[in-house]
Design a protein around this motif. Structure first.
Motif, PDB file in Angstrom:
ATOM      1  N   ALA A  38      52.582  61.905  74.480  1.00  0.00           N
ATOM      2  CA  ALA A  38      51.997  62.524  73.284  1.00  0.00           C
ATOM      3  C   ALA A  38      51.750  61.552  72.138  1.00  0.00           C
ATOM      4  N   PRO A  39      52.680  60.670  71.769  1.00  0.00           N
ATOM      5  CA  PRO A  39      52.392  59.762  70.644  1.00  0.00           C
ATOM      6  C   PRO A  39      51.149  58.903  70.868  1.00  0.00           C
ATOM      7  N   GLY A  40      50.939  58.429  72.073  1.00  0.00           N
ATOM      8  CA  GLY A  40      49.748  57.643  72.359  1.00  0.00           C
ATOM      9  C   GLY A  40      48.476  58.455  72.198  1.00  0.00           C
ATOM     10  N   LYS A  41      48.518  59.705  72.628  1.00  0.00           N
ATOM     11  CA  LYS A  41      47.345  60.566  72.492  1.00  0.00           C
ATOM     12  C   LYS A  41      47.076  60.887  71.027  1.00  0.00           C
ATOM     13  N   ILE A  42      48.127  61.111  70.268  1.00  0.00           N
ATOM     14  CA  ILE A  42      47.975  61.362  68.827  1.00  0.00           C
ATOM     15  C   ILE A  42      47.373  60.125  68.161  1.00  0.00           C
ATOM     16  N   ALA A  43      47.885  58.956  68.512  1.00  0.00           N
ATOM     17  CA  ALA A  43      47.375  57.705  67.949  1.00  0.00           C
ATOM     18  C   ALA A  43      45.903  57.507  68.296  1.00  0.00           C
ATOM     19  N   GLU A  44      45.498  57.883  69.506  1.00  0.00           N
ATOM     20  CA  GLU A  44      44.084  57.757  69.894  1.00  0.00           C
ATOM     21  C   GLU A  44      43.188  58.585  68.981  1.00  0.00           C
ATOM     22  N   ILE A  45      43.604  59.797  68.688  1.00  0.00           N
ATOM     23  CA  ILE A  45      42.814  60.675  67.819  1.00  0.00           C
ATOM     24  C   ILE A  45      42.746  60.102  66.404  1.00  0.00           C
ATOM     25  N   ILE A  46      43.880  59.621  65.903  1.00  0.00           N
ATOM     26  CA  ILE A  46      43.891  59.023  64.560  1.00  0.00           C
ATOM     27  C   ILE A  46      42.946  57.828  64.526  1.00  0.00           C
ATOM     28  N   THR A  47      42.933  57.035  65.579  1.00  0.00           N
ATOM     29  CA  THR A  47      42.053  55.865  65.645  1.00  0.00           C
ATOM     30  C   THR A  47      40.579  56.278  65.663  1.00  0.00           C
ATOM     31  N   VAL A  48      40.252  57.329  66.379  1.00  0.00           N
ATOM     32  CA  VAL A  48      38.871  57.836  66.391  1.00  0.00           C
ATOM     33  C   VAL A  48      38.467  58.248  64.973  1.00  0.00           C
ATOM     34  N   LEU A  49      39.351  58.953  64.285  1.00  0.00           N
ATOM     35  CA  LEU A  49      39.056  59.379  62.920  1.00  0.00           C
ATOM     36  C   LEU A  49      38.927  58.181  61.983  1.00  0.00           C
ATOM     37  N   GLU A  67      35.515  54.579  58.775  1.00  0.00           N
ATOM     38  CA  GLU A  67      34.997  53.232  58.529  1.00  0.00           C
ATOM     39  C   GLU A  67      33.468  53.238  58.573  1.00  0.00           C
ATOM     40  N   ALA A  68      32.901  53.874  59.581  1.00  0.00           N
ATOM     41  CA  ALA A  68      31.442  53.946  59.705  1.00  0.00           C
ATOM     42  C   ALA A  68      30.844  54.719  58.533  1.00  0.00           C
ATOM     43  N   GLN A  69      31.494  55.790  58.147  1.00  0.00           N
ATOM     44  CA  GLN A  69      30.997  56.589  57.022  1.00  0.00           C
ATOM     45  C   GLN A  69      31.062  55.802  55.714  1.00  0.00           C
ATOM     46  N   THR A  70      32.135  55.041  55.531  1.00  0.00           N
ATOM     47  CA  THR A  70      32.272  54.211  54.331  1.00  0.00           C
ATOM     48  C   THR A  70      31.147  53.188  54.271  1.00  0.00           C
ATOM     49  N   ALA A 121      48.713  53.490  64.080  1.00  0.00           N
ATOM     50  CA  ALA A 121      47.359  54.026  63.920  1.00  0.00           C
ATOM     51  C   ALA A 121      47.078  54.506  62.497  1.00  0.00           C
ATOM     52  N   LEU A 122      48.111  54.684  61.711  1.00  0.00           N
ATOM     53  CA  LEU A 122      47.953  55.209  60.354  1.00  0.00           C
ATOM     54  C   LEU A 122      47.540  54.087  59.399  1.00  0.00           C
ATOM     55  N   THR A 123      46.258  54.009  59.143  1.00  0.00           N
ATOM     56  CA  THR A 123      45.729  52.963  58.273  1.00  0.00           C
ATOM     57  C   THR A 123      45.685  53.429  56.822  1.00  0.00           C
ATOM     58  N   LYS A 124      45.464  52.497  55.949  1.00  0.00           N
ATOM     59  CA  LYS A 124      45.281  52.813  54.531  1.00  0.00           C
ATOM     60  C   LYS A 124      44.061  53.720  54.356  1.00  0.00           C
ATOM     61  N   ARG A 125      43.033  53.503  55.155  1.00  0.00           N
ATOM     62  CA  ARG A 125      41.826  54.334  55.080  1.00  0.00           C
ATOM     63  C   ARG A 125      42.156  55.796  55.410  1.00  0.00           C
ATOM     64  N   ILE A 126      42.960  56.006  56.445  1.00  0.00           N
ATOM     65  CA  ILE A 126      43.376  57.364  56.811  1.00  0.00           C
ATOM     66  C   ILE A 126      44.163  57.996  55.668  1.00  0.00           C
ATOM     67  N   GLU A 127      45.097  57.250  55.119  1.00  0.00           N
ATOM     68  CA  GLU A 127      45.910  57.757  54.008  1.00  0.00           C
ATOM     69  C   GLU A 127      45.038  58.057  52.784  1.00  0.00           C
ATOM     70  N   ASP A 128      44.153  57.146  52.451  1.00  0.00           N
ATOM     71  CA  ASP A 128      43.289  57.342  51.279  1.00  0.00           C
ATOM     72  C   ASP A 128      42.404  58.572  51.439  1.00  0.00           C
ATOM     73  N   HIS A 129      41.862  58.763  52.630  1.00  0.00           N
ATOM     74  CA  HIS A 129      41.015  59.936  52.873  1.00  0.00           C
ATOM     75  C   HIS A 129      41.826  61.213  52.695  1.00  0.00           C
ATOM     76  N   GLN A 130      43.010  61.249  53.282  1.00  0.00           N
ATOM     77  CA  GLN A 130      43.846  62.446  53.156  1.00  0.00           C
ATOM     78  C   GLN A 130      44.134  62.744  51.681  1.00  0.00           C
ATOM     79  N   ARG A 131      44.561  61.735  50.929  1.00  0.00           N
ATOM     80  CA  ARG A 131      44.893  61.932  49.513  1.00  0.00           C
ATOM     81  C   ARG A 131      43.663  62.381  48.722  1.00  0.00           C
TER      82      ARG A 131
END
Length: 130
Positions: A24-35, A40-43, A102-112
């Motif tokens: 499960a952690p690997g699968k969760i990380a894969e989804i976070i990486t896709v997001l 990144e592409a949207q930015t 997989a939790l990048t600053k970009r992921i955190e910034d988007h969530q916030r």
């Protein structure tokens, strides 16, 4: 995959096994990486959103669901006596190596950004403040 991290009634309902839990952690990380790649592409095209140039359900869903692996600070969701167990679980999830990687600053910034711009903050779910 979040539900099968831990053996319990809900985990068993969703197919918990030692093998599934270990994967499960690997699968969760894969989804976070896709997001993260999507953000990144949207930015690069000048957008702060997962889809297009405006808020979508995908942004809200990810920002709120993402709390289970990236708990927001208390100014966004205050810790209470009643939700502290949930917070401990979310914090523990954020420390699982595959997920943490997989939790990048970009992921955190988007969530916030989404939570503070489009959601009621602080999100007070009730209970006794700590």
């Amino acid at each position: 995959n979040m539900r099968i991290l831990v053996d319990g009634p809900l985990g068993r309902k969703y197919g918990y096994s030692e093998e599934a839990s270990a994967a499960a952690p690997g699968k969760i990380a894969e989804i976070i990486t896709v997001l993260d790649r999507r953000l990144e592409a949207q930015t690069q095209r000048g957008s702060s959103y997962l889809v297009g140039d405006a808020l979508s359900a995908a942004d809200i869903y990810w920002a709120t669901l993402g709390m289970s692996v990236l708990p927001p600070p208390p100014e966004i969701m205050p810790l209470t006596r009643q939700n502290q167990g949930m917070w401990k679980f979310f914090e523990a999830n954020s420390q699982i190596p595959a997920i943490a990687g997989a939790l990048t600053k970009r992921i955190e910034d988007h969530q916030r950004f989404i939570l503070t711009t489009y959601c009621e903050c602080p999100a007070v779910l009730g209970g006794d403040p700590l």
